[in-house]
Write a protein that holds these residues in place. Structure first.
Motif: not given
Length: 124
Positions: A70-90
């Motif tokens: 998870i990351s956040k860019d206050n200048a862009e008013n945006t929060v991110y979620l980078q998801m790697n090694s995804l599984k079917p249960e995600d």
């Protein structure tokens, strides 16, 4: 008042990656704790990750630790979620949420504002 709009969901194969974004309105975005939650079919909504107002502190559910960021860019008013090694249960609908409290922020009850959700499907 804060309005949240998620984007970036989709279909991905197991082992793949996907990035989610959550754009927030409001001039005080930088003062909010931001969280990501998810809800799979037939299950309750569960905590995924949160990040504090400055972006200096994060926490993750055990099920995603080491795979999601998870990351956040206050200048862009945006929060991110980078998801790697995804599984079917995600596979779930992923929601971002905002709160000004720092208490119980792994629980959905702590959050005042929610996005509409974005579907993530991981195929096996």
């Amino acid at each position: 008042q804060v309005q949240l709009v998620e984007s970036g969901g989709g279909l991905v194969q197991a082992g793949g990656s996907l990035g989610l974004s959550c754009a927030a309105s409001g001039r005080t975005f930088s003062s909010y704790v931001m969280g990501w939650f998810r809800q799979a079919p037939g299950k309750e909504r569960e905590f995924v990750a949160h990040i504090n107002w400055s972006g200096s502190s994060t926490d993750y559910a055990d099920s995603v630790k080491g795979r999601f960021t998870i990351s956040k860019d206050n200048a862009e008013n945006t929060v991110y979620l980078q998801m790697n090694s995804l599984k079917p249960e995600d596979t779930a609908v992923y929601y971002c949420a905002a709160t000004r409290t720092t208490l119980r922020i792994t629980t959905e009850g702590a959050y005042d504002y929610w996005g509409q959700g974005t579907q993530v499907t991981v195929s096996s």
